[in-house]
Design a protein around this motif. Sequence first.
Motif, PDB file in Angstrom:
ATOM      1  N   LEU A  51       0.831  -1.206   0.000  1.00 13.35           N
ATOM      2  CA  LEU A  51       0.000   0.000   0.000  1.00 13.35           C
ATOM      3  C   LEU A  51       0.863   1.253   0.000  1.00 13.35           C
ATOM      4  N   SER A  52       1.923   1.253   0.773  1.00  9.69           N
ATOM      5  CA  SER A  52       2.829   2.410   0.785  1.00  9.69           C
ATOM      6  C   SER A  52       3.493   2.591  -0.570  1.00  9.69           C
ATOM      7  N   GLY A  53       3.829   1.480  -1.252  1.00  9.28           N
ATOM      8  CA  GLY A  53       4.419   1.589  -2.580  1.00  9.28           C
ATOM      9  C   GLY A  53       3.464   2.185  -3.596  1.00  9.28           C
ATOM     10  N   LEU A  54       2.193   1.827  -3.509  1.00  8.30           N
ATOM     11  CA  LEU A  54       1.199   2.391  -4.433  1.00  8.30           C
ATOM     12  C   LEU A  54       1.006   3.884  -4.215  1.00  8.30           C
ATOM     13  N   LEU A  55       1.218   4.340  -2.983  1.00 10.98           N
ATOM     14  CA  LEU A  55       0.963   5.747  -2.654  1.00 10.98           C
ATOM     15  C   LEU A  55       2.256   6.550  -2.523  1.00 10.98           C
ATOM     16  N   ALA A  67      -3.108   4.745   4.889  1.00 11.32           N
ATOM     17  CA  ALA A  67      -2.469   3.744   5.750  1.00 11.32           C
ATOM     18  C   ALA A  67      -3.345   3.422   6.956  1.00 11.32           C
ATOM     19  N   ALA A  68      -3.992   4.455   7.533  1.00 12.09           N
ATOM     20  CA  ALA A  68      -4.889   4.220   8.665  1.00 12.09           C
ATOM     21  C   ALA A  68      -6.094   3.386   8.246  1.00 12.09           C
ATOM     22  N   TRP A 130       2.545  -3.274  11.170  1.00  9.94           N
ATOM     23  CA  TRP A 130       2.024  -2.361  10.146  1.00  9.94           C
ATOM     24  C   TRP A 130       2.755  -1.018  10.225  1.00  9.94           C
ATOM     25  N   ALA A 131       2.864  -0.480  11.436  1.00  6.43           N
ATOM     26  CA  ALA A 131       3.549   0.806  11.606  1.00  6.43           C
ATOM     27  C   ALA A 131       5.015   0.707  11.209  1.00  6.43           C
ATOM     28  N   ALA A 132       5.666  -0.408  11.550  1.00  4.27           N
ATOM     29  CA  ALA A 132       7.075  -0.567  11.187  1.00  4.27           C
ATOM     30  C   ALA A 132       7.252  -0.618   9.673  1.00  4.27           C
ATOM     31  N   ALA A 133       6.351  -1.330   8.970  1.00  5.29           N
ATOM     32  CA  ALA A 133       6.457  -1.424   7.514  1.00  5.29           C
ATOM     33  C   ALA A 133       6.212  -0.072   6.856  1.00  5.29           C
ATOM     34  N   VAL A 134       5.185   0.660   7.313  1.00  5.32           N
ATOM     35  CA  VAL A 134       4.898   1.982   6.743  1.00  5.32           C
ATOM     36  C   VAL A 134       6.040   2.947   7.019  1.00  5.32           C
ATOM     37  N   ALA A 135       6.572   2.908   8.244  1.00  4.04           N
ATOM     38  CA  ALA A 135       7.680   3.807   8.587  1.00  4.04           C
ATOM     39  C   ALA A 135       8.925   3.483   7.771  1.00  4.04           C
ATOM     40  N   ALA A 136       9.213   2.202   7.572  1.00  7.16           N
ATOM     41  CA  ALA A 136      10.390   1.823   6.791  1.00  7.16           C
ATOM     42  C   ALA A 136      10.279   2.331   5.359  1.00  7.16           C
ATOM     43  N   HIS A 137       9.099   2.187   4.748  1.00  8.02           N
ATOM     44  CA  HIS A 137       8.915   2.673   3.376  1.00  8.02           C
ATOM     45  C   HIS A 137       9.039   4.189   3.312  1.00  8.02           C
ATOM     46  N   ALA A 138       8.427   4.887   4.263  1.00  7.07           N
ATOM     47  CA  ALA A 138       8.489   6.351   4.252  1.00  7.07           C
ATOM     48  C   ALA A 138       9.916   6.850   4.419  1.00  7.07           C
TER      49      ALA A 138
END
Length: 748
Positions: A51-55, A67-68, A130-138
């Motif tokens: 999802l982070s990659g798409l956005l 993400a939320a 979930w938070a760790a994956a989103v934070a890593a991508h960001a």
Amino acid sequence: MAVESPAQDRGVLLVALLALAAVTAAGFGRVFEGGEATLRLVAAAVAATLLSGLLRRRHTVVSVVAAAAGLAMALGILVFPQTTVAGIPTGATLEAVNAALGHLGEQIATEVAPAPALPPLLMTAVVAVWAAAVAAHALAVRSRSPVLAILPSAALVAFASVVVEDAGPAGATPLLVLAAAGVLFGAGMSGLQLWAPVVSGRGRHVAVGPVGRWAAAIAAAAALVSIALPGLVPGYRGGPLLTFGPIDGASVGVNPIVDIRPSLLQNPPAHLFSVRAERAAYWRMLALDRFDGRVWTATDLAGEDGTVVRGEADLGASVPTTLAPGDPETMYEVVQDIEIEQLSTPWLPAAFQPAYVRLPGGDAGEVARYDPEAGMLVRPDRTEEGYRYRVSSLVAVPSREQLQAASDRFFPQTLPARYTQLPEDLPPRLLTIVREITAGKETPFDQMLAIQRHLRTFRYDERAPQGHGANHIVNFLTETRQGYCEQFAGTMAVLVRLLGYPSRVAVGFLPGGATEEGVYRVTTGDAHAWPEVLFPGVGWVAFEPTPTRANPLAQPYLAPPARGTPGDQRTEARERSDRASLERARQGAQGGAVSDRPSPGAAAGSGRDRWPWPVVVLVLAVAGLVAVAGAKLLVRRLAVSRATTPRARALAAYRVFLAEAADVGLARHPGETPWEYRARLRAEVRFSDGHLERLTGLAAAAVYGHGDGTRTDGRDAAAAVKALSRDLRRHAGPVRMAGALVRPSRPL
């Protein structure tokens, strides 16, 4: 030579981030039992990364909101699937999350890793990965900080290594190292694209110089060194600098107020103390006499109201009036020589009821307090290894006939109210259940035996969902029907009080394993709790509702009469009545409302006065879209107004124009120059007064020209983008423009 698109390098970074997320979730999943929870965590981490990659090119606000929303769906699908409709969270999902949050603190404090995948714990784990994956991508993509992107994953894996004694699979650390190296490599490839192509069409490295040709070998060597180096460091496997739990030779504390299950689950079990005695008994520490609807506690935990004893002392234990002290069938003495090993508590274990104690040091030695009402010995300090003492206990073993006769009398009216006290908001369903269980029983003793027999049809499970509050008791009696000793003991004590009889919960230990020398070795696995009921003229009588457990001193009155005795027919009738009551209780649990928690909105009126959850969800969705649209407009306006130089303002205005044009389907094509883009827009949209030409020229000058421009250039760029925005809205129309306002867009 053809050069591939930079999208290939972005793909390398995305694959590396996916691998990092999966390895992190798998490593963190070791805090749960089995592999199902780990698979769910891996699914959540991979979904968050995709999802982070798409956005990745959308605005930060839009990405955070998405993400939320994705996390909400993940919680519904992975943790509370029964509350969703086709995977979409509903009002029931929100209620389940709220209920899980209410039990989270208690479960964190009492569960021992690896723990069962209870909903509150699994929900927290899903949020963490979930938070760790989103934070890593960001951090890796948006902030271009790949080193920082590795830290959330490393923290989760390190946490699992701290709370789980097993170090996990041998390949966990190398996989994490390789995934982290992949993130660094992918981020480096994306960064090099700013200067030159990295990979040619045939896969050969170009434009990176001779050192670049050795990059793969250097990376492989670094990975091998990082894996092998710890084994070469002095002190490897020499033990941690900080410990987070009991280890060999350390003391083990048993907390009777919170939960004794962590002691039950300790593996391997620690040897707490040994008892040399002629008879086995439950080695009792203290009694919990207050129930607040959530947990059992003791009125005088430190024994401050007790008498001070020093050295060798007669404790003056009272003799039951209906029992004969000289009759070994109903009362006898048990002498215990106890030596502490790893137990660390202020309470001294002993068979109930202590009548004599000899502490170390004689009259000038140890001091303790004895509470005769609770039957407990308390030291000012905790016990330590090697501490020895002797206790002589006067054990009352009434017969069934004596308890039947005692229960025909009135229970003491002068007894402190705390022994029959119950919270006012106790679920009414509990009274219905206990009446069903005890229906047809003639005496209080018969009623208590019925409760005990009913609970002993349940299943003993140390890893059952924890909790012994009022709502937990209802769920335990009607739904799960499985638990561990504290749940059985606390439940029976509450049911006895509902009938109006005094009860409490005793905490201590099972007899332990006996050696050939007549010594009982007690471990953490022997931690136990059981209910006690006060009978007039007899005293506090222990019951045992926990399946697979049997109090050796209580068998004469708790064991059923032998078949063929005069009481045989009466016992069989009672058992048939118990089975019928159990069936009625089950039917009532299935057909009636079990939960005592009021439904959401009950205080505001009847169900017809409340909004149905689809309406609530729709209102929240509309409010969210309006908030997204407002945030998008505000961020774009601030991007222009906050620019400090004319050149920066011209570039900010042009980026805002590009984003707004993309929202209505007029995005700039890859490789299209600003002037080519202007010409294409001119053919599709009617722009006014040459604003497009003016903004394009100012942006080109800001990029390729020298200097910062003039103030007039900055003001002209801001005015041009406002006019162009009006032209785009007029071209798109109200419906299309409404969709554009809430459509995810790339960041400025």
